[in-house]
Motif scaffolding. Structure first.
Motif, short mmCIF file in Angstrom:
data_model
loop_
_atom_site.label_atom_id
_atom_site.label_comp_id
_atom_site.label_asym_id
_atom_site.label_seq_id
_atom_site.Cartn_x
_atom_site.Cartn_y
_atom_site.Cartn_z
N ARG A 11 0.87 -1.18 0.00
CA ARG A 11 0.00 0.00 0.00
C ARG A 11 0.91 1.23 0.00
O ARG A 11 1.73 1.39 0.90
CB ARG A 11 -0.89 -0.02 1.24
CG ARG A 11 -2.02 0.99 1.19
CD ARG A 11 -2.85 0.95 2.46
NE ARG A 11 -3.10 -0.38 2.96
CZ ARG A 11 -4.29 -0.82 3.38
NH1 ARG A 11 -5.34 -0.05 3.34
NH2 ARG A 11 -4.42 -2.04 3.87
N LYS A 73 -9.88 5.40 4.93
CA LYS A 73 -9.49 4.06 5.38
C LYS A 73 -10.42 2.99 4.82
O LYS A 73 -9.97 1.91 4.41
CB LYS A 73 -9.44 4.01 6.91
CG LYS A 73 -8.29 4.86 7.46
CD LYS A 73 -8.18 4.80 8.96
CE LYS A 73 -7.51 3.53 9.40
NZ LYS A 73 -7.07 3.57 10.81
N GLU A 76 -9.60 2.42 1.13
CA GLU A 76 -8.39 1.60 1.02
C GLU A 76 -8.70 0.13 1.29
O GLU A 76 -8.21 -0.75 0.56
CB GLU A 76 -7.33 2.10 2.03
CG GLU A 76 -6.75 3.45 1.70
CD GLU A 76 -5.76 3.92 2.75
OE1 GLU A 76 -5.31 3.09 3.57
OE2 GLU A 76 -5.44 5.11 2.75
N ASP A 77 -9.51 -0.12 2.30
CA ASP A 77 -9.84 -1.50 2.65
C ASP A 77 -10.69 -2.16 1.57
O ASP A 77 -10.55 -3.36 1.30
CB ASP A 77 -10.53 -1.55 4.01
CG ASP A 77 -9.59 -1.17 5.16
OD1 ASP A 77 -8.36 -1.17 4.95
OD2 ASP A 77 -10.10 -0.86 6.25
N SER A 94 -4.32 8.36 5.20
CA SER A 94 -5.11 8.64 6.40
C SER A 94 -4.55 9.77 7.26
O SER A 94 -5.28 10.39 8.03
CB SER A 94 -5.23 7.37 7.25
OG SER A 94 -3.95 6.93 7.68
N THR A 114 -6.68 6.35 17.06
CA THR A 114 -5.49 5.73 16.49
C THR A 114 -4.24 6.45 16.97
O THR A 114 -4.31 7.33 17.82
CB THR A 114 -5.57 5.74 14.94
OG1 THR A 114 -4.53 4.94 14.40
CG2 THR A 114 -5.49 7.16 14.38
N ASP A 118 0.55 3.74 14.26
CA ASP A 118 -0.37 2.83 13.59
C ASP A 118 -0.69 3.29 12.17
O ASP A 118 -0.78 2.48 11.25
CB ASP A 118 -1.66 2.68 14.39
CG ASP A 118 -1.49 1.83 15.64
OD1 ASP A 118 -0.45 1.15 15.77
OD2 ASP A 118 -2.40 1.86 16.50
N GLU A 119 -0.88 4.58 12.01
CA GLU A 119 -1.23 5.08 10.67
C GLU A 119 -0.04 5.01 9.71
O GLU A 119 -0.21 4.66 8.54
CB GLU A 119 -1.79 6.50 10.76
CG GLU A 119 -3.11 6.59 11.50
CD GLU A 119 -4.14 5.57 11.03
OE1 GLU A 119 -4.40 5.50 9.81
OE2 GLU A 119 -4.67 4.83 11.87
N ARG A 122 0.35 1.57 8.22
CA ARG A 122 -0.61 1.13 7.19
C ARG A 122 0.02 1.11 5.80
O ARG A 122 -0.46 0.42 4.91
CB ARG A 122 -1.81 2.09 7.14
CG ARG A 122 -2.83 1.91 8.21
CD ARG A 122 -3.97 2.89 8.05
NE ARG A 122 -4.76 2.69 6.84
CZ ARG A 122 -5.74 1.79 6.71
NH1 ARG A 122 -6.03 0.99 7.71
NH2 ARG A 122 -6.42 1.69 5.59
N TYR A 123 1.07 1.91 5.63
CA TYR A 123 1.63 2.13 4.30
C TYR A 123 3.07 1.63 4.21
O TYR A 123 3.84 1.78 5.15
CB TYR A 123 1.57 3.62 3.96
CG TYR A 123 0.17 4.18 4.13
CD1 TYR A 123 -0.83 3.92 3.20
CD2 TYR A 123 -0.17 4.94 5.24
CE1 TYR A 123 -2.12 4.41 3.36
CE2 TYR A 123 -1.45 5.43 5.42
CZ TYR A 123 -2.43 5.16 4.47
OH TYR A 123 -3.69 5.64 4.64
#
Length: 197
Positions: A11, A73, A76-77, A94, A114, A118-119, A122-123
């Motif tokens: 991602r 988010k 993306e999911d 995000s 969050t 954590d954010e 995600r990438y």
């Protein structure tokens, strides 16, 4: 190296200040990789072009940024679930909303439930296109959603760079580069990410 893409579930965020050319670049990069990349549209544009007016009211701004964060988010999911074996290329990520948030960073993360860590996790990579305003160029466009001045674009660009540069795989292309060079940089960066796995 692209042959191994079915084993890669990456991602990538393509972001930057207003007027950096990222949205056009996302479409060109998607075409270059022809079916190997699934794109995620910019959540803010979807919301503001859908009839929600931009606001200067802090309460409204916070509500809007919360909606954008959650939509981003979820989009993306959706793409991740739909295109299981493709690289997901996001038009913004995000954490972009943090630059537009009218309160402090801790308040943003508390509101979104969050953390920065954590954010960022995600990438797998961030490609950052600096705003053309950084090199004195106009950012005027036919996009009715964009209402930032060049000065505001520079401030937002600086905020976004501060946020995203904390990612361990942050890739910056400065505003002085030609748009074609920006797109080529994006393509080369994605190829390198594929080669790493």
């Amino acid at each position: 190296m692209l042959m191994n893409i079915t084993h890669v579930k990456k991602r990538i965020v393509l972001t930057g200040g207003p007027g950096g050319g990222k949205t056009t670049a996302v479409d060109l990069i998607r075409r270059e990789f022809s079916g190997k990349i699934a794109t995620v549209p910019e959540a803010a544009t979807m919301i503001f072009s859908g009839g929600i007016a931009r606001s200067n009211n802090n309460h409204v701004l916070k509500t809007q940024q919360t909606a954008i964060f959650n939509l981003q988010k979820n989009l993306e999911d959706i793409q991740r679930a739909t295109f299981e074996h493709s690289i997901i290329l996001c038009d913004r990520g995000s954490l972009d909303g943090l630059a537009y948030w009218p309160g402090n960073d801790d308040e943003f993360f508390q509101a979104m439930g969050t953390t920065l860590t954590d954010e960022l996790a995600r990438y797998d990579a961030v490609i950052f296109f600096e705003s053309a305003a950084k090199s004195g160029e106009s950012i005027k466009s036919n996009n009715p959603i964009r209402n930032e001045s060049e000065k505001a674009a520079i401030i937002l660009d600086d905020k976004l760079q501060t946020i995203w540069s904390q990612h361990p795989n942050f890739n910056l292309i400065q505003s002085a580069e030609s748009f074609i060079n920006k797109v080529m940089f994006g393509i080369t960066t994605i190829e390198k990410i594929i080669e790493q796995y």
